[in-house]
Design an enzyme around this catalytic site. Structure first.
Site, PDB file in Angstrom:
ATOM      1  N   GLU A  41      -1.359   3.062  -6.725  1.00 41.08           N
ATOM      2  CA  GLU A  41      -1.655   3.486  -5.348  1.00 41.08           C
ATOM      3  C   GLU A  41      -1.981   4.971  -5.213  1.00 41.08           C
ATOM      4  O   GLU A  41      -2.973   5.347  -4.583  1.00 41.08           O
ATOM      5  CB  GLU A  41      -0.466   3.171  -4.437  1.00 41.08           C
ATOM      6  CG  GLU A  41      -0.194   1.696  -4.304  1.00 41.08           C
ATOM      7  CD  GLU A  41       0.887   1.406  -3.287  1.00 41.08           C
ATOM      8  OE1 GLU A  41       0.827   1.906  -2.164  1.00 41.08           O
ATOM      9  OE2 GLU A  41       1.827   0.656  -3.623  1.00 41.08           O
ATOM     10  N   HIS A  61      -3.128  -1.557  -0.313  1.00 45.52           N
ATOM     11  CA  HIS A  61      -2.234  -2.715  -0.349  1.00 45.52           C
ATOM     12  C   HIS A  61      -1.598  -2.804  -1.735  1.00 45.52           C
ATOM     13  O   HIS A  61      -2.310  -2.712  -2.741  1.00 45.52           O
ATOM     14  CB  HIS A  61      -3.002  -4.000  -0.029  1.00 45.52           C
ATOM     15  CG  HIS A  61      -2.102  -5.193   0.013  1.00 45.52           C
ATOM     16  ND1 HIS A  61      -1.231  -5.427   1.061  1.00 45.52           N
ATOM     17  CD2 HIS A  61      -1.882  -6.192  -0.873  1.00 45.52           C
ATOM     18  CE1 HIS A  61      -0.532  -6.520   0.816  1.00 45.52           C
ATOM     19  NE2 HIS A  61      -0.903  -7.012  -0.358  1.00 45.52           N
TER      20      HIS A  61
HETATM   21  C1  GAR Z   1       3.028   1.289  -0.011  1.00 46.71           C
HETATM   22  O1  GAR Z   1       3.408   0.567  -1.141  1.00 46.71           O
HETATM   23  C2  GAR Z   1       1.826   0.649   0.640  1.00 46.71           C
HETATM   24  O2  GAR Z   1       0.905   0.130  -0.266  1.00 46.71           O
HETATM   25  C3  GAR Z   1       2.477  -0.466   1.426  1.00 46.71           C
HETATM   26  O3  GAR Z   1       3.677   0.093   1.925  1.00 46.71           O
HETATM   27  C4  GAR Z   1       4.094   1.169   1.082  1.00 46.71           C
HETATM   28  C5  GAR Z   1       4.227   2.416   1.919  1.00 46.71           C
HETATM   29  O4  GAR Z   1       4.762   3.489   1.191  1.00 46.71           O
HETATM   30  N1  GAR Z   1       1.597  -0.931   2.455  1.00 46.71           N
HETATM   31  C6  GAR Z   1       1.549  -2.202   2.846  1.00 46.71           C
HETATM   32  O5  GAR Z   1       2.253  -3.071   2.394  1.00 46.71           O
HETATM   33  C7  GAR Z   1       0.515  -2.492   3.926  1.00 46.71           C
HETATM   34  N2  GAR Z   1       0.223  -3.903   3.962  1.00 46.71           N
HETATM   35  P1  GAR Z   1       4.526   5.010   1.627  1.00 46.71           P
HETATM   36  O6  GAR Z   1       4.922   5.143   3.107  1.00 46.71           O
HETATM   37  O7  GAR Z   1       5.483   5.766   0.752  1.00 46.71           O
HETATM   38  O8  GAR Z   1       3.100   5.380   1.390  1.00 46.71           O
END
Ligand code: GAR
Length: 199
Positions: free
Chosen positions: A181, A110
């Site tokens: 992340e 998250h």
């Molecule tokens: C990331 O920032 C992840 O943490 C967020 O969406 C993005 C996806 O990027 N997830 C959420 O908000 C879930 N609640 P990615 O497809 O490039 O990994």
């Protein structure tokens, strides 16, 4: 002959760009993730760029229907003997029946420091928009276990990231990804995979 190390079988659930999936794939290559192996990448979005990242890495991809998703998912996981599920930018809340069947076996990343800017409605760029609107000076990312409460499961790892003057949601999102992340998710995947193969 050397005995092959036992590895936890991982399924990664994605919805979009898949940069967190890429971080996991890269961690497999570098050995940061060595106790687990990504066996399938699963989505409901046939246009998710994450699918291309998976194919390029030689990982099986599956597109499941939105209706009856959890049933289809359960069958796909069972068929492949999956041990651990990682939500890597998966923009859908799994139902309580499903999460109850996988206690401490589903991870989510998250893009905020839970309990800030989390729960229903806080996903993707919206999280960073809310953080900027509130004027926080520090945000970050959290990797946690998934239970029936959106973003409510036990926290595994967190890392703080500075908010800088003039940040746009997009700039802040990128910094949180780069500084938190993409580092935390592979570390947590390794930590939990190690636990899985030792139980
Ligand atoms: C990331 O920032 C992840 O943490 C967020 O969406 C993005 C996806 O990027 N997830 C959420 O908000 C879930 N609640 P990615 O497809 O490039 O990994």
């Amino acid at each position: 002959m050397m005995e092959q190390q036992k590895k936890a079988k991982i399924a990664v659930l994605v919805s979009g760009g898949g940069t967190n999936l890429q971080a996991l794939i890269d961690a497999q290559g570098s050995g940061i993730l060595q106790s687990g192996e990504i066996r399938a990448v699963i989505t409901t979005n046939p246009r998710a760029y994450a699918l291309e990242r998976a194919s390029k890495a030689g990982i099986e991809t599956l597109i499941l229907p939105r209706d009856g998703f959890e049933e289809a998912l359960e069958a796909a996981l069972e068929e492949r003997g999956i041990d651990l599920i990682i939500l890597a930018g998966f923009m859908r809340i799994l139902n309580a029946d499903f999460t109850a069947r996988w206690p401490r076996r589903i991870l989510n990343v998250h893009p905020a420091l839970i309990p800030s800017f989390c729960g229903q409605g806080f996903y993707g760029l919206k999280v960073h928009e809310a953080a900027l609107e509130r004027g926080v000076k520090v945000t970050g990312a959290t990797v946690h276990f998934v239970n029936e409460i959106p973003d409510g499961g036990e926290i595994i790892l967190q890392k703080a990231v500075e908010v800088l003057p003039g940040d746009s949601p997009e700039v802040l999102q990128r910094r949180v990804m780069e500084q938190a992340e993409w580092i935390l998710l592979p570390l947590a995947a390794e930590l939990v995979s190690k636990g899985v193969i030792n139980t």
